[in-house]
Design a protein around this motif. Structure first.
Motif, PDB file in Angstrom:
ATOM      1  N   MET A  94      10.510 -29.092  -5.099  1.00  0.00           N
ATOM      2  CA  MET A  94       9.842 -29.622  -5.871  1.00  0.00           C
ATOM      3  C   MET A  94       8.584 -30.266  -5.049  1.00  0.00           C
ATOM      4  O   MET A  94       7.875 -30.587  -5.059  1.00  0.00           O
ATOM      5  CB  MET A  94      10.655 -31.276  -6.586  1.00  0.00           C
ATOM      6  CG  MET A  94       8.931 -31.968  -7.695  1.00  0.00           C
ATOM      7  SD  MET A  94       8.706 -30.297  -8.815  1.00  0.00           S
ATOM      8  CE  MET A  94       7.551 -31.699 -10.179  1.00  0.00           C
ATOM      9  N   LYS A  95       8.624 -30.857  -3.840  1.00  0.00           N
ATOM     10  CA  LYS A  95       8.544 -31.435  -2.521  1.00  0.00           C
ATOM     11  C   LYS A  95       7.291 -30.518  -2.272  1.00  0.00           C
ATOM     12  O   LYS A  95       5.950 -30.791  -2.419  1.00  0.00           O
ATOM     13  CB  LYS A  95       8.521 -32.018  -1.964  1.00  0.00           C
ATOM     14  CG  LYS A  95       9.706 -33.381  -2.243  1.00  0.00           C
ATOM     15  CD  LYS A  95      10.274 -33.958  -0.493  1.00  0.00           C
ATOM     16  CE  LYS A  95      10.151 -35.162  -0.805  1.00  0.00           C
ATOM     17  NZ  LYS A  95      11.321 -35.986  -0.058  1.00  0.00           N
ATOM     18  N   LYS A  96       7.586 -29.205  -2.100  1.00  0.00           N
ATOM     19  CA  LYS A  96       6.306 -28.199  -2.056  1.00  0.00           C
ATOM     20  C   LYS A  96       5.859 -27.764  -2.843  1.00  0.00           C
ATOM     21  O   LYS A  96       4.195 -27.218  -2.701  1.00  0.00           O
ATOM     22  CB  LYS A  96       7.205 -26.907  -1.411  1.00  0.00           C
ATOM     23  CG  LYS A  96       7.627 -26.969   0.382  1.00  0.00           C
ATOM     24  CD  LYS A  96       8.355 -25.863   0.426  1.00  0.00           C
ATOM     25  CE  LYS A  96       9.051 -26.295   1.494  1.00  0.00           C
ATOM     26  NZ  LYS A  96       9.679 -25.198   2.794  1.00  0.00           N
ATOM     27  N   ILE A  97       6.269 -27.819  -3.927  1.00  0.00           N
ATOM     28  CA  ILE A  97       4.970 -27.619  -5.410  1.00  0.00           C
ATOM     29  C   ILE A  97       3.693 -28.878  -4.992  1.00  0.00           C
ATOM     30  O   ILE A  97       2.979 -27.824  -5.361  1.00  0.00           O
ATOM     31  CB  ILE A  97       6.649 -27.154  -6.299  1.00  0.00           C
ATOM     32  CG1 ILE A  97       6.727 -25.987  -6.525  1.00  0.00           C
ATOM     33  CG2 ILE A  97       4.981 -27.105  -7.678  1.00  0.00           C
ATOM     34  CD1 ILE A  97       7.666 -26.146  -7.455  1.00  0.00           C
ATOM     35  N   ILE A  98       4.439 -29.881  -5.147  1.00  0.00           N
ATOM     36  CA  ILE A  98       3.458 -31.002  -5.427  1.00  0.00           C
ATOM     37  C   ILE A  98       2.215 -30.127  -4.189  1.00  0.00           C
ATOM     38  O   ILE A  98       0.804 -30.908  -4.568  1.00  0.00           O
ATOM     39  CB  ILE A  98       4.144 -32.210  -5.368  1.00  0.00           C
ATOM     40  CG1 ILE A  98       3.500 -33.202  -6.106  1.00  0.00           C
ATOM     41  CG2 ILE A  98       4.183 -32.593  -3.822  1.00  0.00           C
ATOM     42  CD1 ILE A  98       3.208 -33.523  -6.758  1.00  0.00           C
ATOM     43  N   HIS A  99       2.399 -29.966  -3.359  1.00  0.00           N
ATOM     44  CA  HIS A  99       1.382 -29.804  -2.615  1.00  0.00           C
ATOM     45  C   HIS A  99      -0.064 -28.863  -2.781  1.00  0.00           C
ATOM     46  O   HIS A  99      -0.623 -28.536  -2.395  1.00  0.00           O
ATOM     47  CB  HIS A  99       2.108 -29.623  -0.824  1.00  0.00           C
ATOM     48  CG  HIS A  99       2.223 -30.199  -0.590  1.00  0.00           C
ATOM     49  ND1 HIS A  99       2.083 -31.313  -0.264  1.00  0.00           N
ATOM     50  CD2 HIS A  99       3.884 -30.749  -0.312  1.00  0.00           C
ATOM     51  CE1 HIS A  99       2.522 -32.154   0.735  1.00  0.00           C
ATOM     52  NE2 HIS A  99       4.003 -31.819   0.594  1.00  0.00           N
ATOM     53  N   TRP A 100       0.746 -27.752  -3.609  1.00  0.00           N
ATOM     54  CA  TRP A 100      -0.099 -27.049  -4.620  1.00  0.00           C
ATOM     55  C   TRP A 100      -1.001 -26.845  -5.556  1.00  0.00           C
ATOM     56  O   TRP A 100      -1.341 -26.195  -5.951  1.00  0.00           O
ATOM     57  CB  TRP A 100       0.681 -25.450  -4.528  1.00  0.00           C
ATOM     58  CG  TRP A 100       0.813 -25.156  -3.464  1.00  0.00           C
ATOM     59  CD1 TRP A 100       2.305 -25.074  -2.689  1.00  0.00           C
ATOM     60  CD2 TRP A 100      -0.262 -23.970  -2.183  1.00  0.00           C
ATOM     61  NE1 TRP A 100       2.427 -24.491  -1.432  1.00  0.00           N
ATOM     62  CE2 TRP A 100       1.053 -23.704  -1.106  1.00  0.00           C
ATOM     63  CE3 TRP A 100      -0.965 -23.548  -2.754  1.00  0.00           C
ATOM     64  CZ2 TRP A 100       0.667 -23.162  -0.718  1.00  0.00           C
ATOM     65  CZ3 TRP A 100      -1.367 -22.984  -1.555  1.00  0.00           C
ATOM     66  CH2 TRP A 100      -0.870 -22.362  -0.693  1.00  0.00           C
ATOM     67  N   VAL A 101      -0.205 -28.089  -6.044  1.00  0.00           N
ATOM     68  CA  VAL A 101      -1.445 -28.803  -7.854  1.00  0.00           C
ATOM     69  C   VAL A 101      -2.784 -29.233  -6.908  1.00  0.00           C
ATOM     70  O   VAL A 101      -3.819 -28.051  -8.221  1.00  0.00           O
ATOM     71  CB  VAL A 101      -0.546 -30.015  -8.046  1.00  0.00           C
ATOM     72  CG1 VAL A 101      -0.959 -30.697  -8.990  1.00  0.00           C
ATOM     73  CG2 VAL A 101       0.758 -29.467  -8.306  1.00  0.00           C
ATOM     74  N   PRO A 102      -3.405 -30.192  -5.877  1.00  0.00           N
ATOM     75  CA  PRO A 102      -4.881 -30.009  -5.828  1.00  0.00           C
ATOM     76  C   PRO A 102      -5.499 -28.968  -5.295  1.00  0.00           C
ATOM     77  O   PRO A 102      -6.292 -28.655  -6.175  1.00  0.00           O
ATOM     78  CB  PRO A 102      -4.597 -31.231  -4.761  1.00  0.00           C
ATOM     79  CG  PRO A 102      -3.313 -31.977  -5.044  1.00  0.00           C
ATOM     80  CD  PRO A 102      -1.837 -30.638  -5.201  1.00  0.00           C
ATOM     81  N   ASN A 136       2.029 -27.899   5.042  1.00  0.00           N
ATOM     82  CA  ASN A 136       3.219 -28.877   4.802  1.00  0.00           C
ATOM     83  C   ASN A 136       3.898 -27.828   3.499  1.00  0.00           C
ATOM     84  O   ASN A 136       4.904 -28.637   3.257  1.00  0.00           O
ATOM     85  CB  ASN A 136       2.576 -29.877   3.715  1.00  0.00           C
ATOM     86  CG  ASN A 136       2.028 -30.723   4.530  1.00  0.00           C
ATOM     87  OD1 ASN A 136       2.619 -31.182   5.550  1.00  0.00           O
ATOM     88  ND2 ASN A 136       0.647 -30.389   4.093  1.00  0.00           N
ATOM     89  N   THR A 137       3.448 -26.174   3.432  1.00  0.00           N
ATOM     90  CA  THR A 137       5.128 -25.933   2.719  1.00  0.00           C
ATOM     91  C   THR A 137       5.265 -24.461   3.581  1.00  0.00           C
ATOM     92  O   THR A 137       6.478 -24.660   3.793  1.00  0.00           O
ATOM     93  CB  THR A 137       4.598 -25.522   1.472  1.00  0.00           C
ATOM     94  OG1 THR A 137       3.105 -24.601   1.560  1.00  0.00           O
ATOM     95  CG2 THR A 137       4.104 -26.482   0.730  1.00  0.00           C
ATOM     96  N   PHE A 138       4.700 -23.600   4.279  1.00  0.00           N
ATOM     97  CA  PHE A 138       4.945 -22.689   4.980  1.00  0.00           C
ATOM     98  C   PHE A 138       4.400 -22.267   6.599  1.00  0.00           C
ATOM     99  O   PHE A 138       5.351 -21.492   6.919  1.00  0.00           O
ATOM    100  CB  PHE A 138       3.896 -20.707   3.661  1.00  0.00           C
ATOM    101  CG  PHE A 138       4.199 -20.838   2.583  1.00  0.00           C
ATOM    102  CD1 PHE A 138       5.992 -20.958   1.799  1.00  0.00           C
ATOM    103  CD2 PHE A 138       4.121 -21.660   1.547  1.00  0.00           C
ATOM    104  CE1 PHE A 138       6.174 -20.678   0.779  1.00  0.00           C
ATOM    105  CE2 PHE A 138       4.278 -20.852  -0.271  1.00  0.00           C
ATOM    106  CZ  PHE A 138       4.582 -20.924  -0.577  1.00  0.00           C
TER     107      PHE A 138
END
Length: 126
Positions: free
Chosen positions: A1-9, A60-62
């Motif tokens: 879930m933490k990684k997904i939040i970076h993609w929202v903006p 921050n994710t990949f």
């Protein structure tokens, strides 16, 4: 879930750009040169913002390395600029131009350059 939040903006900004590109052309001042400068500056800013948000999401994710994250953010942002211009070809009163992709690309480049310089100087201080 933490990684997904970076993609929202960045996804939100992409949707916003798509929505704004779907609107008929309008003027801000009624003066052609002033309108041109205002809207092209806005192009640079919106794509600079998109590039920064894509960089943040990628870093921050990949891709936890500076240069690959910058490279991928730039590629994704410029590809999105190209698809946005293609989309505008089908919007009444709008037109898609290579010039606008170049202006978007300039905003992307400036933002990613600033991110690179800032992060490198922060690492050098540590």
């Amino acid at each position: 879930m933490k990684k997904i939040i970076h993609w929202v903006p960045p996804l939100f900004v992409m949707l916003l750009i798509f929505r704004l590109s779907s609107q008929p052309r309008f003027t801000a001042t009624g003066e052609p040169l002033e309108d041109f400068l205002i809207f092209k500056l806005l192009h640079m800013c919106e794509y600079g913002l998109l590039a920064a948000l894509l960089f943040n999401a990628l870093y921050n994710t990949f891709v936890q390395k500076l240069l690959p994250a910058i490279r991928y953010a730039g590629i994704i942002a410029i590809l999105y600029a190209m698809t946005d211009e293609l989309h505008q070809v089908f919007v009444p009163t709008r037109s898609g131009t290579i010039r606008d992709v170049g202006i978007d690309g300039l905003g992307i480049f400036i933002m990613l350059y600033l991110i690179s310089k800032t992060m490198r100087s922060q690492k050098a201080r540590k």
